[in-house]
Design an enzyme around this catalytic site. Structure first.
Site, short mmCIF file in Angstrom:
data_model
loop_
_atom_site.label_atom_id
_atom_site.label_comp_id
_atom_site.label_asym_id
_atom_site.label_seq_id
_atom_site.Cartn_x
_atom_site.Cartn_y
_atom_site.Cartn_z
N GLY A 127 45.08 -70.35 5.90
CA GLY A 127 45.31 -70.34 7.34
C GLY A 127 45.88 -69.02 7.80
O GLY A 127 46.43 -68.25 7.00
N GLU A 128 45.73 -68.75 9.10
CA GLU A 128 46.24 -67.49 9.66
C GLU A 128 46.40 -67.67 11.17
O GLU A 128 45.60 -68.35 11.82
CB GLU A 128 45.27 -66.35 9.37
CG GLU A 128 45.71 -65.01 9.91
CD GLU A 128 44.75 -63.88 9.56
OE1 GLU A 128 44.89 -62.78 10.10
OE2 GLU A 128 43.83 -64.11 8.73
N GLY A 129 47.44 -67.06 11.70
CA GLY A 129 47.63 -67.09 13.15
C GLY A 129 48.76 -66.17 13.56
O GLY A 129 49.87 -66.27 13.06
N GLY A 130 48.45 -65.21 14.43
CA GLY A 130 49.47 -64.27 14.87
C GLY A 130 50.00 -63.45 13.71
O GLY A 130 49.23 -62.77 13.02
N PHE A 131 51.31 -63.53 13.50
CA PHE A 131 51.93 -62.81 12.40
C PHE A 131 52.18 -63.71 11.20
O PHE A 131 52.97 -63.37 10.31
CB PHE A 131 53.26 -62.19 12.87
CG PHE A 131 53.09 -61.09 13.88
CD1 PHE A 131 52.89 -59.78 13.46
CD2 PHE A 131 53.09 -61.36 15.23
CE1 PHE A 131 52.73 -58.76 14.38
CE2 PHE A 131 52.92 -60.35 16.17
CZ PHE A 131 52.74 -59.03 15.74
N ASP A 140 53.38 -78.36 21.42
CA ASP A 140 52.05 -77.89 21.05
C ASP A 140 51.31 -78.97 20.24
O ASP A 140 50.73 -78.68 19.20
CB ASP A 140 52.14 -76.59 20.26
CG ASP A 140 50.84 -75.78 20.31
OD1 ASP A 140 50.01 -76.04 21.21
OD2 ASP A 140 50.65 -74.88 19.46
N LYS A 199 53.95 -70.75 3.96
CA LYS A 199 53.75 -70.00 5.20
C LYS A 199 54.56 -68.73 5.14
O LYS A 199 55.77 -68.75 4.93
CB LYS A 199 54.18 -70.85 6.41
CG LYS A 199 53.99 -70.17 7.76
CD LYS A 199 54.38 -71.12 8.89
CE LYS A 199 54.21 -70.49 10.26
NZ LYS A 199 54.59 -71.43 11.36
N VAL A 247 49.11 -68.59 5.88
CA VAL A 247 49.41 -69.77 5.08
C VAL A 247 48.58 -69.71 3.80
O VAL A 247 47.37 -69.47 3.85
CB VAL A 247 49.10 -71.07 5.85
CG1 VAL A 247 49.48 -72.29 5.00
CG2 VAL A 247 49.87 -71.10 7.17
#
Length: 344
Positions: free
Chosen positions: A35-39, A177, A72, A42
């Protein structure tokens, strides 16, 4: 913040080309990125021998027999990013419930960046190899498959059970969220899927009093950064100057999530494909379009349930306790109808 022992080991392994990370004297081998998102990134990791845990893990029941976990990693470059990570760690540590993802270990270390020292946070969680709810929904959409009505409600109830713990905490917390991408699934062969709500990076005390335009605009700007647009409540799109905000922002997101469990997308994403379409205007209108679904279709009672939660007027929107009571009634009705059909 100085370099801890675990930080020195992590730094040593990165520099020397290894793929091992230490978190509080536990050693993990990175297997792959999941996984990946922003900074944030995972990774699927496997615990290695040679670590020296100082004490038993916080959640012994989550010790993985196969040694596999989700790790993470958050790159911290500003004080604001550090505050957000510390808040996520704090909120993740508050709750203990099977439908809320537990934080098993965490560490914030200093490492040498490009010409300067930066910080990295490592957060260790159980791994759910069936992925997120949105992963499963996307796969089902390609196959034109749908969850049966009872499974829809079983998954949704578990999300609500986890959220109830947050909403009834003292003080109450809002997740802020709720969406299929923040729900992990574990699918058993002979039982309903286990659903676990995750990612508390946007969670905050639920009750907010707005008494000025500046406060309203500040909350609106915060929501734009932290609350995913297709699942964002109307009062967070256009915050009133005088208002009391509470956990019912999450109830709106729950309505969108239930719709997505049924049809694979949020109820307002259709606007993204229309010329001049606006998520904000669609959400604030509360007008829901119903796509074709399974055959036979979902019962009207399920669609009415979605609409009940997607009430633009906050005062008329149900609480999490109301939602759970209604789920019980719908499940009981489904089971009774199924029994009656079997008797015919």
């Amino acid at each position: 913040m100085g370099c801890s022992f675990s930080g020195l080991n992590a730094l040593y392994d990165v520099v020397s080309g290894g793929a091992d990370v230490w978190v509080n004297e536990r050693r993990f081998k990175i297997l792959k990125q999941i996984g990946e998102g922003g900074f944030a990134f995972v990774y699927l990791v496997k615990e290695q021998q040679g670590g020296h845990p100082a004490k038993l893990p916080k959640h012994p029941k989550y010790i993985a027999d196969d040694g596999l976990y989700a790790l993470k990693k958050v790159i911290i470059q500003t004080d604001e990013q550090l505050d957000l990570v510390q808040q996520e760690i704090h909120v993740s540590s508050l709750f203990n419930h099977p439908n809320l993802l537990p934080l098993l270990e965490h560490s914030i270390i200093s490492v040498k960046g490009e010409g300067a020292w930066i910080q990295e946070a490592y957060l260790l969680f159980p791994v759910y190899e069936d992925g997120t709810l949105v992963d499963n929904l996307n796969l089902m959409r390609t196959k034109k498959e749908y969850f049966p009505t009872l499974t829809v409600l079983q998954i949704f109830k578990q999300i609500c059970e986890g959220l109830k713990v947050m909403h009834t905490f003292d003080p109450p917390y809002a997740h802020n969220d709720v969406k299929p991408g923040n729900v992990l699934l574990s699918k058993g062969k002979e039982q309903s899927p286990l659903a676990v709500l995750m990612d508390f990076g946007s969670a905050a005390p639920a009750r907010k009093q707005l008494r000025s335009r500046s406060e309203a605009l500040a909350l609106q700007e915060w929501a734009a950064q932290h609350c995913s647009a297709p699942y964002r409540a109307p009062e967070l799109w256009d915050c009133p100057s005088v208002a009391d905000i509470d956990g019912r922002t999450d109830i709106w997101s729950l309505g969108c999530t239930l719709y997505a469990i049924m049809y694979g997308v949020s109820p307002f994403e259709y606007t993204l494909g229309e010329a001049g379409g606006s998520l904000q205007l669609a959400a604030m209108s509360g007008q829901v379009k119903w796509p074709s679904g399974p055959s036979p279709p979902y019962p009207d009672s399920l669609q009415k349930f979605v609409i009940w939660m997607l009430e633009p007027r906050v005062a008329l929107r149900p609480s999490i306790e109301d939602v759970l009571l209604h789920i019980e009634k719908l499940v009981a009705r489904l089971e009774t109808d199924s029994m009656n059909r079997n008797l015919l």
